[in-house]
Design a protein around this motif. Structure first.
Motif, PDB file in Angstrom:
ATOM      1  N   MET A   1      29.464  -1.913  21.159  1.00  0.00           N
ATOM      2  CA  MET A   1      28.549  -3.043  21.126  1.00  0.00           C
ATOM      3  C   MET A   1      29.196  -4.263  21.746  1.00  0.00           C
ATOM      4  O   MET A   1      30.327  -4.617  21.409  1.00  0.00           O
ATOM      5  CB  MET A   1      28.162  -3.366  19.674  1.00  0.00           C
ATOM      6  CG  MET A   1      27.092  -4.436  19.547  1.00  0.00           C
ATOM      7  SD  MET A   1      26.634  -4.782  17.824  1.00  0.00           S
ATOM      8  CE  MET A   1      28.006  -5.827  17.320  1.00  0.00           C
ATOM      9  N   LYS A   2      28.490  -4.904  22.668  1.00  0.00           N
ATOM     10  CA  LYS A   2      29.010  -6.129  23.261  1.00  0.00           C
ATOM     11  C   LYS A   2      29.122  -7.203  22.198  1.00  0.00           C
ATOM     12  O   LYS A   2      28.362  -7.240  21.247  1.00  0.00           O
ATOM     13  CB  LYS A   2      28.079  -6.613  24.370  1.00  0.00           C
ATOM     14  CG  LYS A   2      27.914  -5.637  25.529  1.00  0.00           C
ATOM     15  CD  LYS A   2      26.906  -6.187  26.510  1.00  0.00           C
ATOM     16  CE  LYS A   2      26.658  -5.190  27.624  1.00  0.00           C
ATOM     17  NZ  LYS A   2      25.604  -5.664  28.546  1.00  0.00           N
ATOM     18  N   GLN A   3      30.055  -8.106  22.381  1.00  0.00           N
ATOM     19  CA  GLN A   3      30.216  -9.186  21.427  1.00  0.00           C
ATOM     20  C   GLN A   3      29.646 -10.472  21.993  1.00  0.00           C
ATOM     21  O   GLN A   3      29.687 -10.714  23.193  1.00  0.00           O
ATOM     22  CB  GLN A   3      31.693  -9.379  21.072  1.00  0.00           C
ATOM     23  CG  GLN A   3      32.289  -8.200  20.308  1.00  0.00           C
ATOM     24  CD  GLN A   3      33.708  -8.474  19.876  1.00  0.00           C
ATOM     25  OE1 GLN A   3      34.285  -9.481  20.227  1.00  0.00           O
ATOM     26  NE2 GLN A   3      34.263  -7.572  19.101  1.00  0.00           N
ATOM     27  N   SER A   4      29.072 -11.280  21.087  1.00  0.00           N
ATOM     28  CA  SER A   4      28.628 -12.607  21.491  1.00  0.00           C
ATOM     29  C   SER A   4      29.837 -13.422  21.902  1.00  0.00           C
ATOM     30  O   SER A   4      30.962 -13.209  21.440  1.00  0.00           O
ATOM     31  CB  SER A   4      27.916 -13.297  20.314  1.00  0.00           C
ATOM     32  OG  SER A   4      27.798 -14.673  20.545  1.00  0.00           O
ATOM     33  N   SER A   5      29.607 -14.394  22.782  1.00  0.00           N
ATOM     34  CA  SER A   5      30.709 -15.245  23.209  1.00  0.00           C
ATOM     35  C   SER A   5      31.251 -16.077  22.057  1.00  0.00           C
ATOM     36  O   SER A   5      32.368 -16.557  22.100  1.00  0.00           O
ATOM     37  CB  SER A   5      30.222 -16.182  24.327  1.00  0.00           C
ATOM     38  OG  SER A   5      29.116 -16.945  23.886  1.00  0.00           O
ATOM     39  N   MET A   6      30.450 -16.227  20.974  1.00  0.00           N
ATOM     40  CA  MET A   6      30.865 -17.060  19.844  1.00  0.00           C
ATOM     41  C   MET A   6      31.347 -16.229  18.662  1.00  0.00           C
ATOM     42  O   MET A   6      32.136 -16.691  17.859  1.00  0.00           O
ATOM     43  CB  MET A   6      29.700 -17.950  19.392  1.00  0.00           C
ATOM     44  CG  MET A   6      29.258 -18.976  20.408  1.00  0.00           C
ATOM     45  SD  MET A   6      27.793 -19.873  19.833  1.00  0.00           S
ATOM     46  CE  MET A   6      28.398 -20.573  18.294  1.00  0.00           C
ATOM     47  N   TYR A   7      30.855 -14.999  18.537  1.00  0.00           N
ATOM     48  CA  TYR A   7      31.093 -14.226  17.328  1.00  0.00           C
ATOM     49  C   TYR A   7      31.632 -12.844  17.662  1.00  0.00           C
ATOM     50  O   TYR A   7      31.165 -12.182  18.585  1.00  0.00           O
ATOM     51  CB  TYR A   7      29.800 -14.069  16.524  1.00  0.00           C
ATOM     52  CG  TYR A   7      29.274 -15.360  15.957  1.00  0.00           C
ATOM     53  CD1 TYR A   7      29.673 -15.793  14.703  1.00  0.00           C
ATOM     54  CD2 TYR A   7      28.378 -16.143  16.681  1.00  0.00           C
ATOM     55  CE1 TYR A   7      29.196 -16.982  14.174  1.00  0.00           C
ATOM     56  CE2 TYR A   7      27.893 -17.332  16.164  1.00  0.00           C
ATOM     57  CZ  TYR A   7      28.307 -17.742  14.910  1.00  0.00           C
ATOM     58  OH  TYR A   7      27.840 -18.919  14.390  1.00  0.00           O
ATOM     59  N   GLY A   8      32.608 -12.386  16.833  1.00  0.00           N
ATOM     60  CA  GLY A   8      33.016 -11.008  16.885  1.00  0.00           C
ATOM     61  C   GLY A   8      31.995 -10.152  16.164  1.00  0.00           C
ATOM     62  O   GLY A   8      31.070 -10.652  15.505  1.00  0.00           O
ATOM     63  N   GLN A   9      32.163  -8.863  16.244  1.00  0.00           N
ATOM     64  CA  GLN A   9      31.189  -7.923  15.708  1.00  0.00           C
ATOM     65  C   GLN A   9      30.960  -8.101  14.207  1.00  0.00           C
ATOM     66  O   GLN A   9      29.818  -8.208  13.744  1.00  0.00           O
ATOM     67  CB  GLN A   9      31.663  -6.506  16.012  1.00  0.00           C
ATOM     68  CG  GLN A   9      30.670  -5.421  15.723  1.00  0.00           C
ATOM     69  CD  GLN A   9      31.215  -4.057  16.124  1.00  0.00           C
ATOM     70  OE1 GLN A   9      32.400  -3.900  16.380  1.00  0.00           O
ATOM     71  NE2 GLN A   9      30.348  -3.072  16.170  1.00  0.00           N
ATOM     72  N   GLU A  10      32.044  -8.132  13.431  1.00  0.00           N
ATOM     73  CA  GLU A  10      31.909  -8.268  11.982  1.00  0.00           C
ATOM     74  C   GLU A  10      31.370  -9.632  11.611  1.00  0.00           C
ATOM     75  O   GLU A  10      30.558  -9.752  10.673  1.00  0.00           O
ATOM     76  CB  GLU A  10      33.259  -8.012  11.313  1.00  0.00           C
ATOM     77  CG  GLU A  10      33.748  -6.579  11.465  1.00  0.00           C
ATOM     78  CD  GLU A  10      35.051  -6.323  10.725  1.00  0.00           C
ATOM     79  OE1 GLU A  10      35.201  -6.854   9.605  1.00  0.00           O
ATOM     80  OE2 GLU A  10      35.912  -5.619  11.256  1.00  0.00           O
ATOM     81  N   GLU A  11      31.779 -10.667  12.317  1.00  0.00           N
ATOM     82  CA  GLU A  11      31.272 -12.014  12.029  1.00  0.00           C
ATOM     83  C   GLU A  11      29.786 -12.107  12.309  1.00  0.00           C
ATOM     84  O   GLU A  11      29.030 -12.733  11.545  1.00  0.00           O
ATOM     85  CB  GLU A  11      32.022 -13.050  12.867  1.00  0.00           C
ATOM     86  CG  GLU A  11      33.474 -13.232  12.514  1.00  0.00           C
ATOM     87  CD  GLU A  11      34.168 -14.176  13.499  1.00  0.00           C
ATOM     88  OE1 GLU A  11      34.728 -15.172  13.026  1.00  0.00           O
ATOM     89  OE2 GLU A  11      34.113 -13.925  14.709  1.00  0.00           O
ATOM     90  N   LEU A  12      29.350 -11.493  13.399  1.00  0.00           N
ATOM     91  CA  LEU A  12      27.935 -11.535  13.742  1.00  0.00           C
ATOM     92  C   LEU A  12      27.115 -10.791  12.690  1.00  0.00           C
ATOM     93  O   LEU A  12      26.059 -11.280  12.264  1.00  0.00           O
ATOM     94  CB  LEU A  12      27.714 -10.911  15.119  1.00  0.00           C
ATOM     95  CG  LEU A  12      26.283 -10.982  15.664  1.00  0.00           C
ATOM     96  CD1 LEU A  12      25.822 -12.424  15.807  1.00  0.00           C
ATOM     97  CD2 LEU A  12      26.196 -10.254  17.006  1.00  0.00           C
ATOM     98  N   LEU A  13      27.589  -9.646  12.250  1.00  0.00           N
ATOM     99  CA  LEU A  13      26.875  -8.885  11.227  1.00  0.00           C
ATOM    100  C   LEU A  13      26.771  -9.695   9.933  1.00  0.00           C
ATOM    101  O   LEU A  13      25.696  -9.754   9.311  1.00  0.00           O
ATOM    102  CB  LEU A  13      27.591  -7.560  10.975  1.00  0.00           C
ATOM    103  CG  LEU A  13      26.924  -6.583  10.003  1.00  0.00           C
ATOM    104  CD1 LEU A  13      25.512  -6.230  10.453  1.00  0.00           C
ATOM    105  CD2 LEU A  13      27.768  -5.322   9.862  1.00  0.00           C
ATOM    106  N   ALA A  14      27.839 -10.350   9.532  1.00  0.00           N
ATOM    107  CA  ALA A  14      27.818 -11.167   8.314  1.00  0.00           C
ATOM    108  C   ALA A  14      26.861 -12.350   8.456  1.00  0.00           C
ATOM    109  O   ALA A  14      26.141 -12.693   7.508  1.00  0.00           O
ATOM    110  CB  ALA A  14      29.227 -11.665   7.995  1.00  0.00           C
TER     111      ALA A  14
END
Length: 283
Positions: free
Chosen positions: A1-14
């Protein structure tokens, strides 16, 4: 999964999980009021709850990932000529399970999914009344957060016991095809009814073996839970036994589909027989 420029994968999910809970609070404010609404008409309590949840989620996603477009059930029609260019977008059902909301049985959900190249790669399904959250992201696994202490446990599908098969079905959209399918299975068959995307989550957490859907749904009904099912070890397939895909055509309707926890079991023959029987009955 690509990551947002602001958030890592786990941070985005949270962050998305938090957003689903915020939308849930808006829904519960309406749900707690006295209402008698059988139709999703303008200014009905159901419409109000839908729109409040939609506004909370879309504004929150715009802050989290301003570069990723959002398609919500309440967004209105976005032309496919525009959507077809999207390689990555959010797919949202702000209130899944409208009949369950009206019946006040608690079996409705908030669904938020991230779609990449026609596949659901992140999903959050939150149940406002119980406070339970199911969530997953590609490569991270699938999880269930219980209310109260917020304990999180990993969930997985289960292997079929052919002497006791558990079939999940719709609380409000069951029908003869589901019963016909169940009669074609070996051993003792138990039917469990749930509303909204909770049926897919039953398979994901190993409480049911299969959820066959002999009827139309929309893409926002399944996307979030599909990510959870797949990370839990299951699959969501159309009845040609290909994975459900998103934003691959002009309309946003899903074909008939099946959710499987254990793909090694012999599901194909009873599914195809029930499909043929249902198609003949509807002809």
């Amino acid at each position: 999964m690509k990551q947002s420029s602001m958030y890592g994968q786990e941070e985005l999910l949270a962050a998305v999980e938090k957003l689903a809970r915020e939308a849930s609070e808006k829904i519960l404010g309406v749900y707690a009021s006295d209402f008698d609404s059988a139709e999703k008409a303008d200014r009905s309590p159901l419409t109000e709850a839908d729109l409040l949840s939609h506004a909370t989620i879309t504004s929150g996603l715009a802050r989290l990932t301003p570069d990723i477009p959002v398609l919500s059930e309440e967004s209105g029609a976005i032309p496919y000529s525009e959507r077809a260019r999207w390689q990555r977008y959010w797919l949202v059902d702000p209130l899944d399970g409208t009949k369950e909301f009206i019946k006040k049985n608690g079996e409705f959900t908030v669904n938020i999914a991230l779609i990449e190249e026609q596949r659901s790669v992140l999903g959050v399904v939150h149940v406002p009344v119980s406070g339970v959250t199911f969530f997953a992201a590609r490569g991270l696994g699938a999880f269930k957060r219980d209310p109260g202490d917020g304990a999180v446990r990993r969930i997985t599908t289960r292997k079929v016991d052919p002497t006791r098969i558990v079939v999940a079905g719709s609380r409000s959209h069951g029908g003869g095809a589901l019963d016909d399918f169940a009669r074609r299975l070996p051993g003792n068959v138990e039917l469990i009814s749930r509303g909204s995307s909770l049926k897919l989550c039953l398979v994901a957490e190993g409480e049911a073996d299969i959820y066959p859907r002999f009827g139309l749904t929309s893409e926002w009904d399944t996307a979030a839970a599909q990510a959870i099912v797949e990370e839990a070890g299951g699959v969501v397939l159309d009845l040609s036994f290909e994975p459900l895909r998103y934003n691959a055509k002009e309309d946003i309707l899903n074909p008939w589909f099946v959710v499987l926890g254990d793909t090694s079991f012999g599901w194909r023959e009873p599914l195809l027989a029930a499909q043929a029987s249902a198609a003949q009955a509807n002809a």
